[in-house]
Design a protein around this motif. Sequence first.
Motif, PDB file in Angstrom:
ATOM      1  N   MET A   1      -1.665  11.117  -0.226  1.00  0.00           N
ATOM      2  CA  MET A   1      -3.243  10.112  -0.239  1.00  0.00           C
ATOM      3  C   MET A   1      -4.143  11.873  -1.493  1.00  0.00           C
ATOM      4  SD  MET A   1      -4.494  10.060   3.003  1.00  0.00           S
ATOM      5  CE  MET A   1      -6.088   8.588   2.379  1.00  0.00           C
ATOM      6  N   PRO A   2      -4.439  11.178  -2.199  1.00  0.00           N
ATOM      7  CA  PRO A   2      -6.048  12.390  -2.940  1.00  0.00           C
ATOM      8  C   PRO A   2      -7.151  13.191  -1.281  1.00  0.00           C
ATOM      9  CG  PRO A   2      -7.239  10.094  -2.666  1.00  0.00           C
ATOM     10  CD  PRO A   2      -5.534   9.973  -2.123  1.00  0.00           C
ATOM     11  N   ARG A   3      -6.922  14.672  -1.470  1.00  0.00           N
ATOM     12  CA  ARG A   3      -8.169  15.478  -0.936  1.00  0.00           C
ATOM     13  C   ARG A   3      -8.737  16.294  -1.397  1.00  0.00           C
ATOM     14  NH1 ARG A   3      -5.051  16.788   4.643  1.00  0.00           N
ATOM     15  NH2 ARG A   3      -3.545  15.051   4.837  1.00  0.00           N
ATOM     16  N   LEU A   4      -9.898  16.809  -0.977  1.00  0.00           N
ATOM     17  CA  LEU A   4     -10.249  17.843  -1.328  1.00  0.00           C
ATOM     18  C   LEU A   4     -10.131  18.787  -0.434  1.00  0.00           C
ATOM     19  CD1 LEU A   4     -11.769  18.866  -4.057  1.00  0.00           C
ATOM     20  CD2 LEU A   4     -13.818  17.259  -3.108  1.00  0.00           C
TER      21      LEU A   4
ATOM     22  N   PRO B   1      -2.315  -1.386  -0.688  1.00  0.00           N
ATOM     23  CA  PRO B   1      -2.836  -2.164  -2.515  1.00  0.00           C
ATOM     24  C   PRO B   1      -1.137  -2.718  -2.165  1.00  0.00           C
ATOM     25  CG  PRO B   1      -1.502   0.650  -0.951  1.00  0.00           C
ATOM     26  CD  PRO B   1      -1.969  -0.075   0.393  1.00  0.00           C
ATOM     27  N   ALA B   2      -0.769  -2.539  -1.106  1.00  0.00           N
ATOM     28  CA  ALA B   2       1.364  -3.859  -1.131  1.00  0.00           C
ATOM     29  C   ALA B   2       0.718  -4.159  -0.175  1.00  0.00           C
ATOM     30  CB  ALA B   2       1.721  -2.467  -1.344  1.00  0.00           C
ATOM     31  N   PRO B   3       1.302  -5.968  -0.134  1.00  0.00           N
ATOM     32  CA  PRO B   3       2.107  -6.399   1.301  1.00  0.00           C
ATOM     33  C   PRO B   3       2.972  -5.949   1.418  1.00  0.00           C
ATOM     34  CG  PRO B   3       1.460  -7.741  -1.480  1.00  0.00           C
ATOM     35  CD  PRO B   3       1.826  -6.142  -1.285  1.00  0.00           C
ATOM     36  N   ARG B   4       2.590  -6.064   2.922  1.00  0.00           N
ATOM     37  CA  ARG B   4       3.601  -5.946   4.434  1.00  0.00           C
ATOM     38  C   ARG B   4       2.766  -6.181   5.399  1.00  0.00           C
ATOM     39  NH1 ARG B   4       3.002  -0.425   5.483  1.00  0.00           N
ATOM     40  NH2 ARG B   4       0.720   0.540   4.483  1.00  0.00           N
ATOM     41  N   GLU B   5       4.057  -6.284   6.808  1.00  0.00           N
ATOM     42  CA  GLU B   5       2.748  -6.434   7.830  1.00  0.00           C
ATOM     43  C   GLU B   5       3.824  -4.872   9.337  1.00  0.00           C
ATOM     44  OE1 GLU B   5       4.634  -9.954   9.911  1.00  0.00           O
ATOM     45  OE2 GLU B   5       3.136 -11.049   9.116  1.00  0.00           O
ATOM     46  N   VAL B   6       2.657  -5.162  10.136  1.00  0.00           N
ATOM     47  CA  VAL B   6       3.163  -3.903  10.707  1.00  0.00           C
ATOM     48  C   VAL B   6       2.941  -4.213  11.741  1.00  0.00           C
ATOM     49  CG1 VAL B   6       1.688  -1.203  11.779  1.00  0.00           C
ATOM     50  CG2 VAL B   6       2.281  -1.903   8.946  1.00  0.00           C
ATOM     51  N   SER B   7       3.590  -3.732  13.066  1.00  0.00           N
ATOM     52  CA  SER B   7       3.727  -3.962  14.887  1.00  0.00           C
ATOM     53  C   SER B   7       2.742  -2.956  15.304  1.00  0.00           C
ATOM     54  CB  SER B   7       4.790  -4.529  15.346  1.00  0.00           C
ATOM     55  OG  SER B   7       5.558  -5.919  14.583  1.00  0.00           O
ATOM     56  N   LEU B   8       1.673  -3.230  16.169  1.00  0.00           N
ATOM     57  CA  LEU B   8       1.561  -2.107  17.118  1.00  0.00           C
ATOM     58  C   LEU B   8       1.064  -2.699  18.493  1.00  0.00           C
ATOM     59  CD1 LEU B   8      -1.994  -1.741  14.812  1.00  0.00           C
ATOM     60  CD2 LEU B   8      -0.111  -0.007  15.073  1.00  0.00           C
TER      61      LEU B   8
ATOM     62  N   GLU C   1      -6.499   4.345   5.684  1.00  0.00           N
ATOM     63  CA  GLU C   1      -4.980   4.543   5.283  1.00  0.00           C
ATOM     64  C   GLU C   1      -3.870   5.864   5.534  1.00  0.00           C
ATOM     65  OE1 GLU C   1      -3.605   6.920   0.676  1.00  0.00           O
ATOM     66  OE2 GLU C   1      -5.493   6.523   1.000  1.00  0.00           O
ATOM     67  N   PRO C   2      -2.620   5.367   5.417  1.00  0.00           N
ATOM     68  CA  PRO C   2      -1.525   4.127   5.280  1.00  0.00           C
ATOM     69  C   PRO C   2      -1.666   3.078   5.522  1.00  0.00           C
ATOM     70  CG  PRO C   2      -0.422   5.798   6.307  1.00  0.00           C
ATOM     71  CD  PRO C   2      -1.511   6.157   6.605  1.00  0.00           C
TER      72      PRO C   2
END
Length: 294
Positions: free
Chosen positions: A1-4, A151-158, A192-193
Motif C-alpha cells: 500500500m502507498p506510504r510516505l 477493493p474486491a469482494p471477499r469474506e473474513v472471519s474474526l 486496509e487490507p
Amino acid sequence: MPRLYGVRLAGSAGRVLAAAVALACSANALDAAPIIPPDVLAPHRAIYDLSLLESRDRSGVKQASGRLVYEFTRTGCHSFTLNYRQVLSVAGGDEGKGGVIDFRSSTVEDDEAKTFSFTSTSQVAGGPATKMGGLAERLTDGSIRVTIQDPAPREVSLPASVLFPTQHLRRILAAARNDDFSLQADVYDGGEPGDAASPSLTMIGAVQQPGETNPDALTAPAGLDKLPRWPISVSYFDQKPSTEGEQTPKFIFAAEVYENGISRALRLDYGTFVVAGKLVGLEKLAADDCPVKH
C-alpha cells in the motif's frame, strides 16, 4: 500500500486508538467487561491543526502540517456515525521529497457492537486513491464475519474477542473511571487490507479533575471545564508479532480524553515522525431525545 515517510494509511482515527499479546477471552467474558453507556459519549465536531512535533533520526521529515476533522454523531437511538478527514502535508530535505497524505473515512457502529460498516479513501502524494469498504457483523456465537466490498469482494472471519472502535473507546473510558491503568484489546476498524484486527495496548494516566490547567479556550464554552479527563495512549501493533526482541508499535495515538469522549492535545506517532494536533474548533452536536441506557 502507498506510504510516505513510513506513514501507513489504514483504518479510521480514531484508532484513534494492542497488545504485544492478543486479548484472549470468551464471548461471555467480553460481554461482562466494563463499558460506559452509549449516551455518555457526546456527539461533536472537533477540528485539530496538525504540526510536526518530532522528526526521528534518518526519517528525512523536515516539515509537516495539516488539519484533522472528527465528526461523531448519534444515529437515531441505536448507533454512532464517525466521519473523519485528515490531510497532512509532509516535506523532506534538500532532495525535495514530500507530498500530501489525504485520508477520509466514514463508519457506523451500533450500540451493541453487533454491526460495523466502513468506507475509506486514502491518497498519497497525488497518487491513485485506495478504497476500502465493507460490513462487519457479530454472529450469535460472538465471532465476527466481515464482508469486504472494496477493493474486491471477499469474506473474513474474526474471533469474538475483537472490539469495534467505539466499543473500544467505551471500554477505555470505563477502565479510566475504574482507575485501571491499562487495557489490552484486538480492534477492527476496517483499515486496509481489512483482513485482521490490530492488537492494541492502552495506557491510562492519572485523572485530571475539573478546574485543573486547560489551555484550550474552546473547552469552557463546550462545558469541558466541568468534566474530568485522562491522558491516554493507545499503541497499535502488527497482527503477527516479531520473533526478534521487543515488538515496536506501528502507530501510537495519544491525547487527553474527557469522560464524554472528546479529545484535546493529540499526539500522532507514525514511528518515523510525530505530529501534534491542537484543538482549534469544537462544536457539540444535537442528539435525539433517547432513553438513557445503563
